[in-house]
Design an enzyme around this catalytic site. Structure first.
Site, PDB file in Angstrom:
ATOM      1  CD  GLU A  33     -36.063   3.089 -21.588  1.00  0.00           C
ATOM      2  OE1 GLU A  33     -36.356   3.052 -22.803  1.00  0.00           O
ATOM      3  OE2 GLU A  33     -35.837   4.156 -20.993  1.00  0.00           O
ATOM      4  CE1 TYR A 115     -33.270   3.884 -26.186  1.00  0.00           C
ATOM      5  CE2 TYR A 115     -34.977   2.270 -25.672  1.00  0.00           C
ATOM      6  CZ  TYR A 115     -34.405   3.518 -25.488  1.00  0.00           C
ATOM      7  OH  TYR A 115     -34.933   4.372 -24.588  1.00  0.00           O
ATOM      8  CG  ASP A 133     -34.346   6.649 -29.195  1.00  0.00           C
ATOM      9  OD1 ASP A 133     -33.551   7.542 -29.573  1.00  0.00           O
ATOM     10  OD2 ASP A 133     -35.357   6.883 -28.502  1.00  0.00           O
TER      11      ASP A 133
END
Length: 347
Positions: A33, A115, A133
DNA sequence: AAGGCGGGGCA
DNA sequence: TGCCCAGCCTT
Protein backbone atom coordinates in the site's frame (compact mmCIF):
# COMPACT_ATOMS: atom_id res chain seq x y z
CA UNK A 1 -28.52 -7.16 -7.68
CA UNK A 2 -26.99 -4.31 -5.75
CA UNK A 3 -24.04 -2.19 -6.77
CA UNK A 4 -21.57 -3.81 -4.38
CA UNK A 5 -22.38 -7.31 -5.54
CA UNK A 6 -22.18 -6.28 -9.19
CA UNK A 7 -18.80 -4.74 -8.51
CA UNK A 8 -17.52 -7.86 -6.79
CA UNK A 9 -18.74 -10.00 -9.68
CA UNK A 10 -16.88 -7.79 -12.12
CA UNK A 11 -13.77 -8.02 -9.94
CA UNK A 12 -13.92 -11.79 -9.74
CA UNK A 13 -13.70 -12.01 -13.50
CA UNK A 14 -11.39 -9.12 -14.28
CA UNK A 15 -8.95 -8.77 -11.41
CA UNK A 16 -5.25 -8.81 -12.01
CA UNK A 17 -3.18 -11.35 -10.21
CA UNK A 18 -0.94 -9.42 -7.84
CA UNK A 19 1.36 -10.82 -5.17
CA UNK A 20 -0.04 -8.77 -2.28
CA UNK A 21 -3.49 -10.16 -2.99
CA UNK A 22 -2.38 -13.66 -2.13
CA UNK A 23 -1.50 -12.84 1.44
CA UNK A 24 -3.09 -11.78 4.70
CA UNK A 25 0.27 -10.80 6.12
CA UNK A 26 -0.30 -7.23 7.28
CA UNK A 27 3.37 -6.37 6.81
CA UNK A 28 3.32 -7.30 3.14
CA UNK A 29 -0.01 -5.57 2.62
CA UNK A 30 1.27 -2.43 4.30
CA UNK A 31 4.41 -2.54 2.16
CA UNK A 32 2.35 -2.80 -1.01
CA UNK A 33 0.00 0.00 0.00
CA UNK A 34 2.77 2.44 0.78
CA UNK A 35 4.55 1.58 -2.45
CA UNK A 36 1.32 2.05 -4.39
CA UNK A 37 0.54 5.47 -2.91
CA UNK A 38 0.63 7.81 -5.91
CA UNK A 39 2.15 5.03 -7.92
CA UNK A 40 0.82 2.75 -10.64
CA UNK A 41 0.86 -1.00 -10.08
CA UNK A 42 3.06 -1.47 -13.10
CA UNK A 43 5.71 0.78 -11.65
CA UNK A 44 5.43 -0.39 -8.06
CA UNK A 45 5.46 -4.13 -8.65
CA UNK A 46 9.21 -4.66 -9.00
CA UNK A 47 9.82 -2.51 -5.92
CA UNK A 48 7.39 -4.60 -3.92
CA UNK A 49 9.17 -7.76 -4.93
CA UNK A 50 12.59 -6.46 -4.02
CA UNK A 51 11.39 -5.15 -0.65
CA UNK A 52 9.79 -8.45 0.24
CA UNK A 53 12.92 -10.26 -0.76
CA UNK A 54 15.36 -7.99 1.04
CA UNK A 55 13.19 -7.27 4.09
CA UNK A 56 10.96 -10.31 4.60
CA UNK A 57 9.85 -9.13 8.03
CA UNK A 58 9.11 -5.85 9.75
CA UNK A 59 12.14 -6.48 11.99
CA UNK A 60 14.43 -6.73 8.97
CA UNK A 61 13.12 -3.40 7.74
CA UNK A 62 13.38 -1.73 11.12
CA UNK A 63 16.98 -2.79 11.61
CA UNK A 64 18.28 -2.01 8.12
CA UNK A 65 20.54 0.98 7.48
CA UNK A 66 18.49 3.85 6.08
CA UNK A 67 20.70 4.04 3.02
CA UNK A 68 19.79 0.50 2.16
CA UNK A 69 16.07 1.28 2.32
CA UNK A 70 16.45 4.41 0.26
CA UNK A 71 18.61 2.59 -2.25
CA UNK A 72 15.89 0.04 -2.76
CA UNK A 73 13.35 2.83 -3.11
CA UNK A 74 15.50 4.64 -5.64
CA UNK A 75 13.56 5.73 -8.72
CA UNK A 76 10.13 5.36 -7.16
CA UNK A 77 9.76 8.98 -6.08
CA UNK A 78 8.19 10.56 -3.01
CA UNK A 79 11.15 9.46 -0.94
CA UNK A 80 9.65 10.49 2.38
CA UNK A 81 7.47 7.40 1.96
CA UNK A 82 10.58 5.25 2.34
CA UNK A 83 11.80 7.11 5.41
CA UNK A 84 8.35 7.02 6.99
CA UNK A 85 8.07 3.33 6.18
CA UNK A 86 11.16 2.57 8.16
CA UNK A 87 10.17 4.90 10.98
CA UNK A 88 6.88 3.02 11.21
CA UNK A 89 8.70 -0.31 11.19
CA UNK A 90 10.66 0.89 14.19
CA UNK A 91 7.43 2.00 15.86
CA UNK A 92 6.09 -1.51 15.43
CA UNK A 93 9.26 -3.22 16.64
CA UNK A 94 9.34 -0.91 19.65
CA UNK A 95 5.84 -2.10 20.43
CA UNK A 96 6.98 -5.72 20.86
CA UNK A 97 6.66 -6.28 17.12
CA UNK A 98 2.91 -6.32 17.46
CA UNK A 99 1.52 -5.17 14.14
CA UNK A 100 -1.43 -2.79 14.65
CA UNK A 101 -4.54 -4.80 13.81
CA UNK A 102 -7.25 -2.17 13.46
CA UNK A 103 -7.95 1.07 11.61
CA UNK A 104 -7.46 3.34 14.57
CA UNK A 105 -4.12 1.90 15.62
CA UNK A 106 -2.86 1.71 12.06
CA UNK A 107 -3.43 5.45 11.73
CA UNK A 108 -0.75 5.99 14.36
CA UNK A 109 1.93 4.66 12.05
CA UNK A 110 4.08 7.22 10.31
CA UNK A 111 3.10 7.50 6.68
CA UNK A 112 -0.22 5.74 7.19
CA UNK A 113 -3.18 8.02 6.60
CA UNK A 114 -6.88 7.30 6.32
CA UNK A 115 -6.68 5.56 2.99
CA UNK A 116 -3.80 3.26 3.88
CA UNK A 117 -5.18 2.46 7.32
CA UNK A 118 -8.51 1.48 5.77
CA UNK A 119 -6.79 -0.65 3.15
CA UNK A 120 -4.67 -2.60 5.65
CA UNK A 121 -7.50 -2.93 8.18
CA UNK A 122 -9.87 -4.38 5.61
CA UNK A 123 -7.42 -6.50 3.59
CA UNK A 124 -5.49 -8.01 6.46
CA UNK A 125 -8.01 -7.99 9.29
CA UNK A 126 -11.40 -7.90 7.58
CA UNK A 127 -12.41 -4.71 9.33
CA UNK A 128 -15.47 -3.00 7.88
CA UNK A 129 -13.96 0.27 6.83
CA UNK A 130 -14.25 1.69 3.33
CA UNK A 131 -11.24 2.83 1.36
CA UNK A 132 -11.53 6.18 -0.35
CA UNK A 133 -8.75 6.80 -2.81
CA UNK A 134 -8.63 8.48 -6.19
CA UNK A 135 -10.22 5.47 -7.85
CA UNK A 136 -13.13 5.51 -5.43
CA UNK A 137 -13.76 9.23 -5.93
CA UNK A 138 -13.81 8.71 -9.66
CA UNK A 139 -16.02 5.63 -9.74
CA UNK A 140 -18.58 6.97 -7.28
CA UNK A 141 -18.75 10.45 -8.75
CA UNK A 142 -19.49 8.99 -12.15
CA UNK A 143 -21.88 6.21 -11.25
CA UNK A 144 -23.83 8.40 -8.84
CA UNK A 145 -23.42 11.56 -10.90
CA UNK A 146 -21.97 13.51 -7.98
CA UNK A 147 -20.51 16.84 -9.00
CA UNK A 148 -19.34 17.92 -5.56
CA UNK A 149 -15.64 18.70 -5.86
CA UNK A 150 -13.54 15.89 -4.42
CA UNK A 151 -10.90 18.18 -2.97
CA UNK A 152 -13.01 20.30 -0.65
CA UNK A 153 -14.07 19.22 2.87
CA UNK A 154 -17.72 18.90 1.89
CA UNK A 155 -16.82 16.63 -1.00
CA UNK A 156 -14.53 14.43 1.07
CA UNK A 157 -17.30 14.05 3.63
CA UNK A 158 -19.93 13.22 1.03
CA UNK A 159 -17.83 10.59 -0.73
CA UNK A 160 -16.68 8.98 2.50
CA UNK A 161 -20.24 8.73 3.68
CA UNK A 162 -21.38 7.13 0.43
CA UNK A 163 -18.42 4.76 0.35
CA UNK A 164 -19.26 3.66 3.87
CA UNK A 165 -22.86 2.93 2.94
CA UNK A 166 -21.87 0.93 -0.11
CA UNK A 167 -19.30 -1.17 1.71
CA UNK A 168 -20.15 -4.85 1.71
CA UNK A 169 -20.26 -5.64 5.41
CA UNK A 170 -19.74 -9.35 4.83
CA UNK A 171 -16.65 -9.01 2.70
CA UNK A 172 -15.19 -5.51 3.03
CA UNK A 173 -11.80 -6.69 1.77
CA UNK A 174 -13.06 -7.92 -1.57
CA UNK A 175 -15.37 -4.95 -2.00
CA UNK A 176 -12.56 -2.49 -1.35
CA UNK A 177 -10.26 -4.30 -3.76
CA UNK A 178 -13.04 -4.45 -6.31
CA UNK A 179 -13.91 -0.76 -6.42
CA UNK A 180 -10.27 0.28 -6.68
CA UNK A 181 -9.51 -2.30 -9.34
CA UNK A 182 -12.57 -1.15 -11.25
CA UNK A 183 -11.31 2.41 -11.14
CA UNK A 184 -7.82 1.35 -12.12
CA UNK A 185 -8.65 -0.71 -15.17
CA UNK A 186 -12.21 0.08 -16.31
CA UNK A 187 -13.32 3.47 -15.02
CA UNK A 188 -10.02 5.13 -15.84
CA UNK A 189 -9.41 8.89 -15.63
CA UNK A 190 -9.21 9.54 -19.35
CA UNK A 191 -11.27 8.12 -22.18
CA UNK A 192 -12.74 5.12 -20.37
CA UNK A 193 -14.21 2.49 -22.67
CA UNK A 194 -17.78 2.69 -21.46
CA UNK A 195 -18.95 0.36 -24.22
CA UNK A 196 -17.79 -2.63 -22.18
CA UNK A 197 -18.78 -1.29 -18.75
CA UNK A 198 -21.22 -3.37 -16.73
CA UNK A 199 -22.68 -0.24 -15.15
CA UNK A 200 -23.69 1.44 -18.39
CA UNK A 201 -27.37 1.32 -17.62
CA UNK A 202 -27.09 2.66 -14.09
CA UNK A 203 -24.14 5.01 -14.42
CA UNK A 204 -25.54 8.51 -14.23
CA UNK A 205 -22.48 10.07 -15.82
CA UNK A 206 -22.77 7.71 -18.79
CA UNK A 207 -26.49 8.20 -19.14
CA UNK A 208 -26.13 11.97 -19.05
CA UNK A 209 -22.91 12.01 -21.07
CA UNK A 210 -20.99 13.63 -18.23
CA UNK A 211 -18.23 11.03 -17.92
CA UNK A 212 -15.66 13.53 -19.09
CA UNK A 213 -16.72 16.08 -16.48
CA UNK A 214 -16.51 13.80 -13.46
CA UNK A 215 -15.05 13.76 -10.94
CA UNK A 216 -15.02 17.51 -10.38
CA UNK A 217 -11.82 18.75 -8.94
CA UNK A 218 -11.31 22.32 -7.86
CA UNK A 219 -8.28 23.65 -9.60
CA UNK A 220 -6.01 25.35 -7.20
CA UNK A 221 -4.73 27.49 -10.00
CA UNK A 222 -1.10 27.05 -9.40
CA UNK A 223 0.43 30.35 -10.19
CA UNK A 224 3.61 30.19 -12.17
CA UNK A 225 6.35 32.70 -11.48
CA UNK A 226 7.88 34.36 -14.51
CA UNK A 227 10.91 36.62 -14.43
CA UNK A 228 11.07 39.07 -17.30
CA UNK A 229 14.12 41.27 -17.73
CA UNK A 230 12.97 43.96 -20.11
CA UNK A 231 15.60 45.70 -22.16
CA UNK A 232 14.72 49.37 -22.61
CA UNK A 233 16.87 50.48 -25.50
CA UNK A 234 17.74 54.16 -25.86
CA UNK A 235 19.65 55.27 -28.94
CA UNK A 236 21.38 58.65 -29.21
CA UNK A 237 18.34 60.05 -31.04
CA UNK A 238 16.02 58.77 -28.30
CA UNK A 239 14.66 55.89 -30.29
CA UNK A 240 13.76 52.59 -28.68
CA UNK A 241 12.93 49.01 -29.63
CA UNK A 242 9.67 47.12 -29.18
CA UNK A 243 8.91 43.55 -30.05
CA UNK A 244 5.50 42.15 -30.82
CA UNK A 245 4.46 39.08 -28.85
CA UNK A 246 3.38 36.04 -30.77
CA UNK A 247 -0.19 34.91 -30.79
CA UNK A 248 0.18 31.73 -28.82
CA UNK A 249 0.58 32.85 -25.21
CA UNK A 250 -0.30 35.61 -22.82
CA UNK A 251 -0.61 39.13 -24.16
CA UNK A 252 -0.94 37.75 -27.66
CA UNK A 253 0.01 40.23 -30.33
CA UNK A 254 0.77 43.11 -27.96
CA UNK A 255 3.99 45.10 -28.01
CA UNK A 256 6.60 45.34 -25.29
CA UNK A 257 10.28 45.87 -24.76
CA UNK A 258 12.32 42.83 -25.73
CA UNK A 259 13.10 40.77 -22.67
CA UNK A 260 15.19 37.98 -21.31
CA UNK A 261 13.30 35.31 -19.44
CA UNK A 262 15.14 33.99 -16.40
CA UNK A 263 14.64 31.92 -13.27
CA UNK A 264 14.93 34.91 -10.99
CA UNK A 265 16.86 38.14 -10.53
CA UNK A 266 19.91 38.69 -12.71
CA UNK A 267 23.10 40.66 -12.33
CA UNK A 268 24.09 43.24 -14.98
CA UNK A 269 26.91 40.92 -15.95
CA UNK A 270 24.47 38.11 -16.59
CA UNK A 271 22.28 40.34 -18.72
CA UNK A 272 25.03 41.49 -21.04
CA UNK A 273 26.33 37.97 -21.51
CA UNK A 274 22.99 36.76 -22.81
CA UNK A 275 23.05 35.83 -26.46
CA UNK A 276 19.75 37.62 -26.90
CA UNK A 277 21.22 40.80 -25.46
CA UNK A 278 24.25 40.66 -27.74
CA UNK A 279 22.12 40.11 -30.81
CA UNK A 280 19.91 43.01 -29.88
CA UNK A 281 22.68 45.51 -29.20
CA UNK A 282 24.98 44.38 -32.01
CA UNK A 283 28.20 46.39 -32.32
CA UNK A 284 27.01 49.27 -30.20
CA UNK A 285 28.75 50.25 -27.08
CA UNK A 286 26.35 50.75 -24.24
CA UNK A 287 25.82 51.75 -20.69
CA UNK A 288 23.35 49.69 -18.75
CA UNK A 289 21.55 50.33 -15.52
CA UNK A 290 18.68 48.68 -13.80
CA UNK A 291 15.65 50.92 -13.46
CA UNK A 292 14.07 49.02 -10.60
CA UNK A 293 15.99 46.93 -8.11
CA UNK A 294 12.70 45.56 -6.87
CA UNK A 295 10.75 43.94 -9.66
CA UNK A 296 7.33 45.20 -10.59
CA UNK A 297 4.98 42.36 -9.74
CA UNK A 298 2.24 41.84 -12.24
CA UNK A 299 -0.35 39.25 -11.33
CA UNK A 300 -2.48 37.35 -13.80
CA UNK A 301 -4.86 34.54 -12.99
CA UNK A 302 -2.20 31.89 -13.51
CA UNK A 303 1.00 33.86 -13.79
CA UNK A 304 2.98 36.14 -11.53
CA UNK A 305 5.34 38.18 -13.63
CA UNK A 306 8.38 39.69 -11.92
CA UNK A 307 9.37 42.50 -14.25
CA UNK A 308 12.82 44.06 -14.16
CA UNK A 309 13.59 46.97 -16.46
CA UNK A 310 17.11 47.50 -17.71
CA UNK A 311 17.93 50.82 -19.30
CA UNK A 312 20.39 50.30 -22.14
CA UNK A 313 21.90 53.54 -23.47
CA UNK A 314 23.59 52.97 -26.83
CA UNK A 315 26.19 55.13 -28.52
CA UNK A 316 24.87 54.46 -32.01
CA UNK A 317 21.61 53.92 -33.84
CA UNK A 318 20.07 50.53 -34.54
CA UNK A 319 17.76 49.21 -37.20
CA UNK A 320 14.11 48.66 -36.40
CA UNK A 321 13.82 51.39 -33.83
CA UNK A 322 10.95 53.71 -33.25
CA UNK A 323 10.39 57.01 -31.55
CA UNK A 324 8.97 57.27 -28.08
CA UNK A 325 5.87 58.83 -29.56
CA UNK A 326 5.40 55.89 -31.95
CA UNK A 327 6.09 53.46 -29.13
CA UNK A 328 3.42 55.09 -27.00
CA UNK A 329 0.96 54.57 -29.84
CA UNK A 330 1.47 50.82 -29.97
CA UNK A 331 -0.91 48.52 -28.16
CA UNK A 332 0.77 47.30 -24.99
CA UNK A 333 -0.28 45.31 -21.94
CA UNK A 334 -1.01 46.90 -18.57
CA UNK A 335 2.39 46.15 -17.13
CA UNK A 336 4.10 47.83 -20.07
CA UNK A 337 1.75 50.78 -19.99
CA UNK A 338 2.49 51.33 -16.32
CA UNK A 339 6.19 51.36 -16.93
CA UNK A 340 6.10 53.53 -20.05
CA UNK A 341 3.86 56.06 -18.43
CA UNK A 342 6.17 56.43 -15.48
CA UNK A 343 9.41 56.27 -17.44
CA UNK A 344 8.43 58.65 -20.19
CA UNK A 345 6.26 61.04 -18.26
CA UNK A 346 6.44 64.54 -19.63
CA UNK A 347 8.03 63.44 -22.85
C1' DA B 1 -6.03 25.26 4.36
C1' DA B 2 -2.24 25.14 1.44
C1' DG B 3 2.22 23.71 -0.28
C1' DG B 4 5.60 20.14 -1.22
C1' DC B 5 6.88 15.67 -2.34
C1' DG B 6 8.41 12.48 -8.17
C1' DG B 7 7.91 9.69 -11.30
C1' DG B 8 5.29 7.86 -15.64
C1' DG B 9 1.47 8.06 -18.97
C1' DC B 10 -0.71 10.50 -22.29
C1' DA B 11 -2.73 14.18 -25.50
C1' DT C 1 6.17 19.51 -24.27
C1' DG C 2 3.20 20.30 -20.71
C1' DC C 3 -0.64 18.49 -18.14
C1' DC C 4 -2.50 15.13 -15.07
C1' DC C 5 -2.43 11.89 -11.50
C1' DA C 6 -4.67 12.49 -5.67
C1' DG C 7 -1.92 10.23 -0.18
C1' DC C 8 0.52 12.02 3.44
C1' DC C 9 3.16 15.25 6.06
C1' DT C 10 4.42 19.81 7.35
C1' DT C 11 3.65 24.52 8.13
Amino acid sequence: MNFSQQLIDWYTVNKRSLPWRDTKNPYFIWLSEVILQQTRVQQGLPYYKSFVKKFPSVENLAHAPQDEVLKLWQGLGYYSRARNLQTAAMQIVDNNSKFPDNYKDLLQLKGVGEYTAAAIASFAFGESVAVVDGNVYRVLSRIYGIATPINVPAGVKEFKSLAGKLLDQHDPATYNQAIMEFGAIQCVPKSPDCSVCPFQSNCIAYQEQRVKELPVKLKKTKVKNLFHHYLVIQTPSKKTVLHQRDNSSIWAGLFEFPYIEAQGALLPQEIIEEKFFKELVGESRFRESVYNQQPIIHKLSHRKVHAYFWIIELDQELNDTLSIEDARAKPVHVLMERFMKEFWQGK
